[in-house]
Design a protein around this motif. Structure first.
Motif, short mmCIF file in Angstrom:
data_model
loop_
_atom_site.label_atom_id
_atom_site.label_comp_id
_atom_site.label_asym_id
_atom_site.label_seq_id
_atom_site.Cartn_x
_atom_site.Cartn_y
_atom_site.Cartn_z
N LYS A 171 0.91 -1.25 0.01
CA LYS A 171 -0.17 -0.02 -0.15
C LYS A 171 0.75 1.24 -0.03
O LYS A 171 0.56 2.07 -0.83
N TYR A 172 1.84 1.26 0.75
CA TYR A 172 2.60 2.33 0.89
C TYR A 172 4.16 2.33 0.02
O TYR A 172 4.79 3.21 0.41
N LEU A 173 4.18 1.42 -0.65
CA LEU A 173 5.34 1.19 -1.78
C LEU A 173 6.78 1.21 -0.81
O LEU A 173 7.73 2.09 -1.08
N LEU A 174 6.64 0.54 0.28
CA LEU A 174 7.73 0.47 1.10
C LEU A 174 8.92 -0.38 0.49
O LEU A 174 8.52 -1.38 -0.44
N LYS A 175 10.33 -0.14 0.62
CA LYS A 175 11.24 -0.76 -0.12
C LYS A 175 11.28 -2.11 0.51
O LYS A 175 11.09 -2.17 1.54
N THR A 176 11.81 -2.93 -0.32
CA THR A 176 12.34 -4.26 0.23
C THR A 176 13.32 -4.13 1.43
O THR A 176 14.03 -3.56 1.28
N PRO A 177 13.21 -4.90 2.53
CA PRO A 177 13.90 -4.91 3.43
C PRO A 177 15.33 -5.13 3.27
O PRO A 177 15.62 -6.06 2.52
N ALA A 178 16.25 -4.48 3.65
CA ALA A 178 17.81 -4.85 3.35
C ALA A 178 18.66 -4.86 4.82
O ALA A 178 17.84 -4.66 5.86
N ASP A 179 19.64 -5.29 4.73
CA ASP A 179 20.51 -5.28 5.93
C ASP A 179 20.92 -4.07 6.73
O ASP A 179 20.74 -2.96 5.75
N PHE A 180 21.31 -4.04 7.78
CA PHE A 180 21.60 -2.95 8.43
C PHE A 180 22.92 -2.86 9.30
O PHE A 180 23.02 -4.23 9.86
N VAL A 181 23.55 -1.81 9.28
CA VAL A 181 24.75 -1.87 10.27
C VAL A 181 24.89 -0.44 10.92
O VAL A 181 24.85 0.54 10.35
N SER A 182 24.84 -0.64 12.04
CA SER A 182 24.69 0.55 13.07
C SER A 182 26.36 1.28 12.84
O SER A 182 27.18 0.36 12.80
N PRO A 183 26.35 2.66 13.31
CA PRO A 183 27.73 2.80 13.68
C PRO A 183 28.29 2.51 14.99
O PRO A 183 27.55 1.77 15.89
N LEU A 184 29.45 2.44 15.08
CA LEU A 184 30.14 2.01 16.24
C LEU A 184 29.65 2.80 17.57
O LEU A 184 29.49 4.05 17.45
N PHE A 185 29.38 2.40 18.76
CA PHE A 185 29.05 3.12 19.78
C PHE A 185 29.83 2.58 21.15
O PHE A 185 30.20 1.56 21.24
N GLN A 186 29.97 3.73 21.95
CA GLN A 186 30.80 3.54 22.79
C GLN A 186 30.12 2.35 24.18
O GLN A 186 28.82 2.55 24.28
N SER A 187 31.05 1.73 24.57
CA SER A 187 30.49 0.69 25.55
C SER A 187 31.75 0.12 26.27
O SER A 187 32.25 -0.86 25.68
N MET A 188 32.19 0.85 27.26
CA MET A 188 33.36 0.51 27.94
C MET A 188 33.30 -1.05 28.51
O MET A 188 32.21 -1.54 28.94
N GLY A 189 34.58 -1.70 28.34
CA GLY A 189 34.71 -2.77 28.66
C GLY A 189 34.55 -4.02 27.78
O GLY A 189 35.28 -4.97 27.54
N HIS A 190 33.63 -3.83 26.66
CA HIS A 190 33.41 -4.51 25.75
C HIS A 190 34.73 -4.77 24.78
O HIS A 190 35.39 -3.74 24.37
N GLY A 191 35.13 -5.98 24.39
CA GLY A 191 36.36 -5.94 23.43
C GLY A 191 37.46 -6.06 24.29
O GLY A 191 38.56 -6.08 23.67
N THR A 192 37.52 -6.23 25.63
CA THR A 192 38.51 -6.32 26.54
C THR A 192 38.62 -7.80 27.14
O THR A 192 37.57 -8.27 26.85
N LYS A 193 39.40 -8.16 28.14
CA LYS A 193 39.42 -9.54 28.50
C LYS A 193 38.58 -9.79 29.80
O LYS A 193 38.29 -10.78 30.43
N MET A 194 38.11 -8.30 30.28
CA MET A 194 37.10 -8.60 31.48
C MET A 194 35.79 -9.34 31.21
O MET A 194 35.32 -9.46 30.19
N PRO A 195 35.29 -10.13 32.16
CA PRO A 195 34.05 -10.96 32.03
C PRO A 195 32.88 -9.88 31.75
O PRO A 195 32.88 -8.86 31.96
N LYS A 196 32.02 -10.47 30.87
CA LYS A 196 30.90 -9.61 30.21
C LYS A 196 29.65 -10.61 30.44
O LYS A 196 29.60 -11.80 30.21
N THR A 197 28.63 -10.09 30.35
CA THR A 197 27.13 -10.84 30.35
C THR A 197 26.64 -10.42 28.68
O THR A 197 26.57 -9.01 28.42
#
Length: 305
Positions: free
Chosen positions: A195-221
């Protein structure tokens, strides 16, 4: 490559419910994880709580502002907490922004005292997202970001099957990716796109965003969450509602880790996680988590209570 880890020696701690929403959360035990990935078919939301009058015969009435929001997201906790995924949101239809929600759109929410990336849309300079500071406590900013609604290829609808992945490409940062596996054949979704001529859904990638501790050796959940979020109610008592969200199917869900320089997947299952349905388990219908794949079907139906 899937290689299941042994978490039998890790003591699990019961989680405390956070007020203001109806949600089912599956959260991993702490470990040096790199991220989380899962394949999910988006559910059918029947929204029944609005700011004013609405058409009760419709699944959603996007001519009125909804107060309940269906969301399907992942998250990670290291030094700080992040939630990323899809929220049922407003859309541009017939060149006008709707009053209420009708499509799932990507969001990322993170806490930081460093790179907040706050700012509005700037399409001319290819900044296709806006990041707003929801709160600031002694320099710790709670930031919410969402992609611009003019990109209908990033409108995801009930019945779409997607792979969502949250991973750390570099220390202290996270990134969300969405891969389209299968496009919905449900009447609501087919008719809305046509009805609204929406585009076919496509893959998405967000920008990088800050989240301290991730990508380090500390334990994470890491976690996956299915929720009915409630406007202007965060941290308060969840409001009784007739809104329901039916049949969100996690076909699989795995945690990502590294061993001897190679990446592996281990299932997010009962051995590696703790589950909770808040604020009342009677408002949810959930299947058992498959031990090999992390598969689970989730319906949120507070009116059952």
């Amino acid at each position: 490559m899937i290689k299941e880890l042994d978490f039998s020696n890790i003591k699990k701690e019961k989680q405390r419910c956070f007020g203001g929403a109806w949600y089912h959360k599956v959260m991993s035990v702490p470990h040096d994880f790199l991220g989380i990935t899962g394949v999910v078919t988006l559910p059918l939301p029947f929204i029944k709580r609005f700011d004013d009058g609405f058409n009760n015969n419709k699944m959603v009435d996007f001519n009125h502002k909804n107060l309940d929001v269906s969301s399907i997201y992942m998250g990670g906790h290291a030094t700080d907490e992040s939630d990323v995924g899809l929220a049922f949101s407003r859309a541009i239809l017939n060149n006008q922004i709707t009053e209420g929600a009708c499509v799932y759109r990507p969001f990322w929410r993170y806490i930081t005292d460093q790179f907040s990336d706050e700012g509005g849309y700037d399409l001319a300079n290819q900044r296709y997202y806006a990041a707003s500071v929801l709160s600031n406590h002694n320099g710790m900013k709670n930031v919410y970001a969402q992609y611009h609604p003019s990109f209908s290829e990033h409108y995801y609808l009930p019945g779409d099957t997607l792979r969502m992945t949250l991973i750390s490409p570099k220390p202290n940062f996270l990134q969300l990716t969405i891969e389209v596996i299968e496009v919905s054949t449900l009447p609501y979704s087919v008719n809305l796109r046509k009805k609204y001529l929406l585009k076919t859904p496509a893959d998405f990638v967000s920008p990088l965003f800050q989240s301290m501790g991730h990508g380090t050796k500390m334990p994470k959940t890491y976690k996956r969450v299915n929720a009915i979020d409630q406007a202007r109610n965060e941290g308060k008592t969840a409001i009784p509602t007739k809104t329901s969200v039916y049949n969100a199917l996690w076909h699989e869900c795995h945690l990502v880790y590294s061993e001897d320089g190679k990446q592996y997947l281990t299932p997010l299952n009962e051995a590696s996680s703790v589950s909770m349905s808040c604020p009342n388990e009677q408002g949810f219908i959930t299947t058992a988590i498959d031990s090999k794949t992390g598969r689970q079907n989730i319906t949120i139906e507070p009116k059952r209570i």
